[in-house]
Write an enzyme that holds these catalytic residues in place. Sequence first.
Site, PDB file in Angstrom:
ATOM      1  N   ARG A   1       0.853  -1.075   0.216  1.00 57.87           N
ATOM      2  CA  ARG A   1       0.279  -0.026  -0.289  1.00 57.87           C
ATOM      3  C   ARG A   1       1.063   1.275  -0.144  1.00 57.87           C
ATOM      4  O   ARG A   1       0.849   2.061  -0.556  1.00 57.87           O
ATOM      5  CB  ARG A   1      -0.893   0.280   0.828  1.00 57.87           C
TER       6      ARG A   1
ATOM      7  N   LYS B   1      25.281  -6.040   4.929  1.00 61.39           N
ATOM      8  CA  LYS B   1      23.825  -5.666   4.918  1.00 61.39           C
ATOM      9  C   LYS B   1      24.335  -4.269   4.602  1.00 61.39           C
ATOM     10  O   LYS B   1      24.637  -3.419   3.660  1.00 61.39           O
ATOM     11  CB  LYS B   1      23.180  -5.197   6.228  1.00 61.39           C
TER      12      LYS B   1
ATOM     13  N   ARG C   1      12.590   2.899   2.608  1.00 62.67           N
ATOM     14  CA  ARG C   1      11.409   2.343   3.739  1.00 62.67           C
ATOM     15  C   ARG C   1      12.904   1.124   3.766  1.00 62.67           C
ATOM     16  O   ARG C   1      13.257  -0.013   2.700  1.00 62.67           O
ATOM     17  CB  ARG C   1      10.171   1.486   3.099  1.00 62.67           C
TER      18      ARG C   1
ATOM     19  N   HIS D   1       7.936   7.652  10.371  1.00 66.21           N
ATOM     20  CA  HIS D   1       6.906   7.251   8.759  1.00 66.21           C
ATOM     21  C   HIS D   1       6.144   9.475   9.299  1.00 66.21           C
ATOM     22  O   HIS D   1       4.953   9.027   8.577  1.00 66.21           O
ATOM     23  CB  HIS D   1       6.251   6.234   9.200  1.00 66.21           C
TER      24      HIS D   1
END
Lengths: 168, 323, 427
Positions: free
Chosen positions: B64, B92, B114, B144
């Site tokens: 979404r 990473k 994100r 966020h």
Amino acid sequence: MKEIPQVEALLEAMCAELRDFLASQARQDPLVVGIRTGGVWVAEGIRSRLVVADPMGELNINFYRDDFTRIGLHPEVQPSMLPFDVDGRHVLLVDDVLHTGRTIRAAMNEIFDYGRPASVTLAVLVERSGRELPIRADVAGTRLSLRPQDHIKLTGPEPLALEFKQAR
Amino acid sequence: MNLQLTEDGRLRHFLTIEGLDRPLLTRILDTAESFVGVGERAVKKVPLLRGKTIANLFFEPSTRTRSTFELAAKRLSADLLNLSVSASATKKGESLMDTLRNLEAMQCEMFVVRHEASGAAHYIASHVAPHVSVINAGDGRHAHPTQAMLDMFTIRRHKERFEHLKVAIVGDLMHSRVARSQIHALSILGVPEIRVVAPRTLIPPFIENMGVHVYTRLNRGLKDVDVVIMLRLQHERMDSGLLPSEHEYFRYYGLTEERLAVAHENVIVMHPGPMNRGVEIDSDVADGPHSVILQQVTYGIAIRMAVMSMCLGNPPAVEGGEG
Amino acid sequence: MGTRIRGGWVVDPANGIDEQLDIYVEDGLIVGLGPGPANFEVEREYHVDGNVVCPGLIELRASLREPGQEHKATIASESRAAVRGGITTLCCTPDTDPVIDTPAVVELIHQRAAAVACARVEVQGALTQRLEGSRLSEMGALRDAGCIGVSNAYRVMENTEVVRRAMEYAATFGLTVLLFPEDPWLAQDHAAHEGAVGTRLGLPGLAETAETITLARDLLLVEASGVRAHICGLSTARGVEMVAQARARGLPVTADVALPNLFLTEMDVTDFNSACRVRPPLRTQRDREALRQGVREGTIATLCSAHQPHEPDAKQAPFTEAAPGISGLETLLVLTLRLVDEGLLTLQQAISRVTYEPARVFGLEAGTLSPGRPADICVFDPERHWTLTRERLWSEGRNTPFIGWEFKGEVTHTFVGGRLVYHLEEA
């Protein structure tokens, strides 16, 4: 420098010319759309004199300007408002001063993102020299030839007056 | 010096609400206001960001949020690149820097990021070229910001002013980046009373320092509130020993019509989604008259359009030409 | 025939010396201070007027990364960095690969250090095999191979029974046990101190109790076993209190604090600077104050840098994914001197915390300028200002949050066994 014309008189002249023009082109029931901010004032004056039934539209061309990457978003962004369906209608686009033609280019792009008008008629209070794009007014209150460094602008909303700034 | 702002105080990156002032947040809301209408037109686009390339860099899966950013970019006429990167695939640190370098070679003007690590968006923003902007679509538990702004937009649409509100945020605050951003935003916009409601195990220590009142009893926390924001409870919380069961959680912290009755009669109910019906919220409330959850989704596109335009609409650094 | 170091201000806390004296060195040993020994022939002379002369510093616990992690650093690179910072003895931790749990690895390290011929390297052996926390290591053999103590490095031991037996066994061989207090269950997946800043930034936190619970356990076991123990890396006010109480009860316990914890706090993490990611984490102002008081009062008798050099990739990542640790050899002296400048310690006390006291932790006769001792000497100019930059670092690890800091005090000469192993080149 010749005398600065009175706005009221210009509006009267514009509307007389507009009635003739629209009739000759068979453009009935025009939708009046003013470009913020000065064009909206002029559009109000025209709409009341022509007695147009439909509500008036207001365009904020901020998202269509060609100088976005240079100057960014204008801090006060009032959204455009076109409270009618543009498809198949005759749009009467109104602005205060036609100079380079870029504002009108942006305005037309925006109108066409709302729908497909049957025609667009451009009416301006002042058409001055200095065009950078092939755009001309169908009806103008007055046509002026100015030097690039001179500026003319409409102040308002009450009273509406033209202000002329002559650079040295 | 704020990493997010240009020298003259305009938005360059949008990483966290923290450190931004009220006028700037208000400007974001006002700009979003003008974008709401675009979605209702025949041509749902404006040419503002035509020619710009935006990359969605999602290290954490998300349908979404990613699709709303995609829609926002497209409505601004920008080109969009979707990249899902598995953070566990390679070592990473390397993966992040290398991915960035490759993208910069493709000449993207903006990254929407994100990532599961708190601080990841800051890290990326401090390593990109000067003309590139970064928008944080969620980093670990930290922030966020676009979600918080669309929540503020929703509140403003329904309540007009922030100055008199009581707002309650209910649920897993410990792990919530949305909640942290919301708390900052509510505080900066002048909301006088911000409450958090959850069992002790889900309340981060020292959260009072962020200017909130802590409640562990839902009925007390919801009393007379104007806005209720429900947070999602993830299944993992049971496994990591923080809660015994979803059943017990719903019993004491789930939002039902009955529980909502103690709030102000014009209370609005919000949820960042996706909802776990029957765990944190009852269907009657989610679909009921107080719920504004669906509207949040629409506003999300306008807010993201606003933030993208504000970040990319900065004049380039003075190179000798006139503006 | 020997060397004379002339005109310096000698600070030797172990012997209570704090005056201008000359030092005489012969065959690698200190043979006299003040007026020289009779018939001393000066073959070489160093004029160090205006400088402070003290025992060479002892870094209590440093990860030298060799064998096994040479991409981060090597014994060679770190010894050179050490002597540049006035450090003449490096005590290396057992978390190498393979772990230092056999005499062979101890041998290897001694040989490498001897080949490099810079700083001395003393070796800490592993408390348990492979540092896994279940089987005791061959501490007898390790001691005979030269280990000065045994440690569990940063691998916390879960099994209380093993901790107890390891202490008793170490006591059998007279070895000091170094303990890192961190509860393995409370320390799952943490990146920063569990406090207001961690909560605001959404960083998984390490609670104070993670340190104090294990500390309590270990102190009680020390009491029961009577082993000489050293607590590594205190970070909480409560932890300092507990060590003070244990010492007051007469327990053979010492403790150290890593210097960064005396200067930085959780506030330094607010911009997600991965250079500030350390273990234990930087905690609150209150903790920092208590640690400082602990240093002043002597509860914390030793200062160290807890040197952890990393390759750039290890730190080039978002905060929670960056490797913890600071490269600290080159700031051990100057951070210690800063405590003097800030009025926390006298110069005597400060020097003692990084020379004589660390030696005592291991029961070593070192960290002094007593005649007959090896001439491990540090000479520094206490008024010289310099700024730490990446380029200036000699360590392979450039991971330090002190880059950009201006320091007062720079090493001009370092002697190991009477040999000049470092000398400041004048610009």
